[in-house]
Design a protein around this motif. Structure first.
Motif, PDB file in Angstrom:
ATOM      1  N   ALA A 280      -4.691   5.010 -21.596  1.00  0.00           N
ATOM      2  CA  ALA A 280      -4.212   5.002 -20.211  1.00  0.00           C
ATOM      3  C   ALA A 280      -4.310   6.391 -19.588  1.00  0.00           C
ATOM      4  N   ARG A 281      -3.976   7.407 -20.362  1.00  0.00           N
ATOM      5  CA  ARG A 281      -4.085   8.780 -19.837  1.00  0.00           C
ATOM      6  C   ARG A 281      -5.544   9.124 -19.547  1.00  0.00           C
ATOM      7  N   ALA A 282      -6.440   8.601 -20.353  1.00  0.00           N
ATOM      8  CA  ALA A 282      -7.865   8.851 -20.120  1.00  0.00           C
ATOM      9  C   ALA A 282      -8.334   8.253 -18.800  1.00  0.00           C
ATOM     10  N   ARG A 283      -7.578   7.287 -18.288  1.00  0.00           N
ATOM     11  CA  ARG A 283      -7.878   6.714 -16.975  1.00  0.00           C
ATOM     12  C   ARG A 283      -7.184   7.483 -15.845  1.00  0.00           C
ATOM     13  N   GLY A 284      -6.583   8.608 -16.181  1.00  0.00           N
ATOM     14  CA  GLY A 284      -5.961   9.440 -15.174  1.00  0.00           C
ATOM     15  C   GLY A 284      -4.543   9.055 -14.822  1.00  0.00           C
ATOM     16  N   LEU A 285      -3.888   8.269 -15.660  1.00  0.00           N
ATOM     17  CA  LEU A 285      -2.529   7.811 -15.383  1.00  0.00           C
ATOM     18  C   LEU A 285      -1.498   8.706 -16.062  1.00  0.00           C
ATOM     19  N   GLN A 286      -0.352   8.825 -15.434  1.00  0.00           N
ATOM     20  CA  GLN A 286       0.783   9.521 -16.035  1.00  0.00           C
ATOM     21  C   GLN A 286       1.546   8.519 -16.884  1.00  0.00           C
ATOM     22  N   VAL A 287       1.684   8.794 -18.166  1.00  0.00           N
ATOM     23  CA  VAL A 287       2.267   7.821 -19.087  1.00  0.00           C
ATOM     24  C   VAL A 287       3.360   8.470 -19.924  1.00  0.00           C
ATOM     25  N   HIS A 288       4.505   7.795 -19.998  1.00  0.00           N
ATOM     26  CA  HIS A 288       5.579   8.193 -20.899  1.00  0.00           C
ATOM     27  C   HIS A 288       5.430   7.369 -22.186  1.00  0.00           C
ATOM     28  N   GLU A 289       5.186   8.044 -23.279  1.00  0.00           N
ATOM     29  CA  GLU A 289       4.932   7.358 -24.546  1.00  0.00           C
ATOM     30  C   GLU A 289       6.255   7.064 -25.255  1.00  0.00           C
ATOM     31  N   GLN A 290       6.945   6.054 -24.762  1.00  0.00           N
ATOM     32  CA  GLN A 290       8.225   5.668 -25.343  1.00  0.00           C
ATOM     33  C   GLN A 290       8.598   4.266 -24.911  1.00  0.00           C
ATOM     34  N   LEU A 291       9.720   3.780 -25.432  1.00  0.00           N
ATOM     35  CA  LEU A 291      10.194   2.444 -25.109  1.00  0.00           C
ATOM     36  C   LEU A 291      10.862   2.434 -23.738  1.00  0.00           C
ATOM     37  N   PHE A 292      10.970   1.248 -23.158  1.00  0.00           N
ATOM     38  CA  PHE A 292      11.636   1.066 -21.865  1.00  0.00           C
ATOM     39  C   PHE A 292      13.132   0.958 -22.120  1.00  0.00           C
ATOM     40  N   THR A 293      13.845   2.042 -21.879  1.00  0.00           N
ATOM     41  CA  THR A 293      15.267   2.127 -22.182  1.00  0.00           C
ATOM     42  C   THR A 293      15.995   2.825 -21.032  1.00  0.00           C
ATOM     43  N   PRO A 294      17.337   2.724 -20.986  1.00  0.00           N
ATOM     44  CA  PRO A 294      18.080   3.489 -19.976  1.00  0.00           C
ATOM     45  C   PRO A 294      17.796   4.978 -20.053  1.00  0.00           C
ATOM     46  N   ALA A 295      17.546   5.490 -21.254  1.00  0.00           N
ATOM     47  CA  ALA A 295      17.294   6.922 -21.409  1.00  0.00           C
ATOM     48  C   ALA A 295      16.033   7.354 -20.670  1.00  0.00           C
ATOM     49  N   VAL A 296      14.965   6.577 -20.758  1.00  0.00           N
ATOM     50  CA  VAL A 296      13.736   6.976 -20.074  1.00  0.00           C
ATOM     51  C   VAL A 296      13.892   6.833 -18.568  1.00  0.00           C
TER      52      VAL A 296
ATOM     53  N   VAL B  44       0.838  -1.192   0.000  1.00  0.00           N
ATOM     54  CA  VAL B  44       0.000   0.000   0.000  1.00  0.00           C
ATOM     55  C   VAL B  44       0.879   1.250   0.000  1.00  0.00           C
ATOM     56  N   GLY B  45       0.508   2.195  -0.849  1.00  0.00           N
ATOM     57  CA  GLY B  45       1.218   3.463  -0.912  1.00  0.00           C
ATOM     58  C   GLY B  45       2.502   3.442  -1.721  1.00  0.00           C
ATOM     59  N   SER B  46       2.729   2.393  -2.496  1.00  0.00           N
ATOM     60  CA  SER B  46       3.977   2.249  -3.247  1.00  0.00           C
ATOM     61  C   SER B  46       4.052   3.213  -4.426  1.00  0.00           C
ATOM     62  N   ARG B  47       5.290   3.505  -4.793  1.00  0.00           N
ATOM     63  CA  ARG B  47       5.572   4.198  -6.048  1.00  0.00           C
ATOM     64  C   ARG B  47       5.865   3.107  -7.074  1.00  0.00           C
ATOM     65  N   VAL B  48       5.064   3.048  -8.153  1.00  0.00           N
ATOM     66  CA  VAL B  48       5.062   1.911  -9.070  1.00  0.00           C
ATOM     67  C   VAL B  48       5.350   2.365 -10.497  1.00  0.00           C
ATOM     68  N   LEU B  49       6.204   1.617 -11.172  1.00  0.00           N
ATOM     69  CA  LEU B  49       6.420   1.795 -12.610  1.00  0.00           C
ATOM     70  C   LEU B  49       5.786   0.618 -13.332  1.00  0.00           C
ATOM     71  N   ASP B  50       4.829   0.902 -14.192  1.00  0.00           N
ATOM     72  CA  ASP B  50       4.170  -0.141 -14.983  1.00  0.00           C
ATOM     73  C   ASP B  50       4.735  -0.085 -16.395  1.00  0.00           C
ATOM     74  N   VAL B  51       5.609  -1.047 -16.708  1.00  0.00           N
ATOM     75  CA  VAL B  51       6.273  -1.086 -18.009  1.00  0.00           C
ATOM     76  C   VAL B  51       5.364  -1.767 -19.019  1.00  0.00           C
ATOM     77  N   GLY B  52       5.083  -1.065 -20.116  1.00  0.00           N
ATOM     78  CA  GLY B  52       4.129  -1.596 -21.090  1.00  0.00           C
ATOM     79  C   GLY B  52       2.734  -1.588 -20.505  1.00  0.00           C
ATOM     80  N   CYS B  53       2.327  -0.441 -19.980  1.00  0.00           N
ATOM     81  CA  CYS B  53       1.074  -0.361 -19.219  1.00  0.00           C
ATOM     82  C   CYS B  53      -0.166  -0.528 -20.081  1.00  0.00           C
ATOM     83  N   GLY B  54      -0.006  -0.540 -21.403  1.00  0.00           N
ATOM     84  CA  GLY B  54      -1.158  -0.734 -22.276  1.00  0.00           C
ATOM     85  C   GLY B  54      -2.189   0.369 -22.098  1.00  0.00           C
ATOM     86  N   THR B  55      -3.435  -0.025 -21.988  1.00  0.00           N
ATOM     87  CA  THR B  55      -4.520   0.946 -21.833  1.00  0.00           C
ATOM     88  C   THR B  55      -4.695   1.406 -20.399  1.00  0.00           C
ATOM     89  N   GLY B  56      -3.886   0.875 -19.493  1.00  0.00           N
ATOM     90  CA  GLY B  56      -3.960   1.283 -18.100  1.00  0.00           C
ATOM     91  C   GLY B  56      -5.020   0.583 -17.278  1.00  0.00           C
TER      92      GLY B  56
END
Length: 242
Positions: A80-96, A41-53
């Motif tokens: 996913a953004r329409a569900r109120g999520l913060q989403v980075h529209e890019q690949l999962f890379t060291p840069a992101v 509970v209360g975690s900071r979470v990264l969802d990789v490839g979150c799809g539609t959220g």
């Protein structure tokens, strides 16, 4: 992987519908709830490839989690953004990852089977975890009874959704998914299995299609608990840095 209310839709050029895995629910023994139960509970979470959220939203709502998503597909990212999520529209890379602070939990919800080198994703995840953090993931169980039965009949047909999704590049049994994590710097704490009551196999094959829906779901869930390597739809992995 949860196939609830999913239909196979083709675009004008014959591509698979990019939104076909939308609509996860908080149903018992299914992927969204099982992943959520592994998030403190209360975690900071990264969802990789979150799809539609749809999975992220359930985790956020049930675990009071702060979720950031990564999703390269623009249609899914918009949903996913329409569900109120913060989403980075890019690949999962060291840069992101350089743009983000570290996380308590990193989620791969039916993502690792879609990439050529899933080990690289796990190694990247290790770099983004806070001390005491964890990685949780779901991947399809290629040893599911439906796949075994078809192999006995000399068939392995790709499908629009489910375990043999046409976009899957990698296939996992319980042993091989555990090996994947352990050879990439992670210790597997638990390995559970979803029931997958809405897999197309249960709608289309005998004797399942003859059963009332509620009775069928109850039987599938009971079998998934008793014989998880045969009736489990997805492996649910909970791992920490080794």
């Amino acid at each position: 992987m949860n196939a609830a209310d999913q239909t196979f839709e083709m675009g004008e050029k014959g591509e698979l519908d990019s939104l076909r895995y939308d609509g996860h629910t908080d149903a018992p023994q299914e992927v969204a709830r099982m992943l959520a139960e592994l998030v403190p509970v209360g975690s900071r979470v990264l969802d990789v490839g979150c799809g539609t959220g749809s999975v992220s939203r359930i985790i956020a709502d049930t675990r009071d989690a702060k979720i950031i998503g990564i999703e390269p597909d623009p249609c899914r990212a918009t949903a996913a953004r329409a569900r109120g999520l913060q989403v980075h529209e890019q690949l999962f890379t060291p840069a992101v990852l350089q743009l983000l602070e570290a996380f308590d939990v990193i989620v791969f919800a039916d993502v690792l089977e879609h990439v050529a080198d899933p080990g690289n994703f796990l190694q990247l995840a290790l770099r983004a975890l806070l001390p005491g953090g964890r990685v949780i993931a779901s991947v399809p169980n290629v040893a599911h009874w439906s796949v075994r039965l078809d192999l006995l009949r000399g068939r392995f047909d790709y499908q629009p959704v489910g375990i043999r999704d046409a976009t899957h590049l990698r296939w996992f049994t319980a042993e091989t998914v555990r090996s994947l994590f352990e050879t990439n710097g992670l210790r597997v704490i638990s390995l559970q299995h979803t029931a997958g009551v809405t897999l197309p196999e249960y709608e289309n094959r005998r004797p399942w299609r003859w059963m009332p829906r509620d009775r069928r779901h109850a039987i599938v869930r009971a079998l998934a608990r008793r014989l998880p390597l045969l009736f489990g739809c997805q492996h649910i992995v909970h791992a920490t840095p080794a």
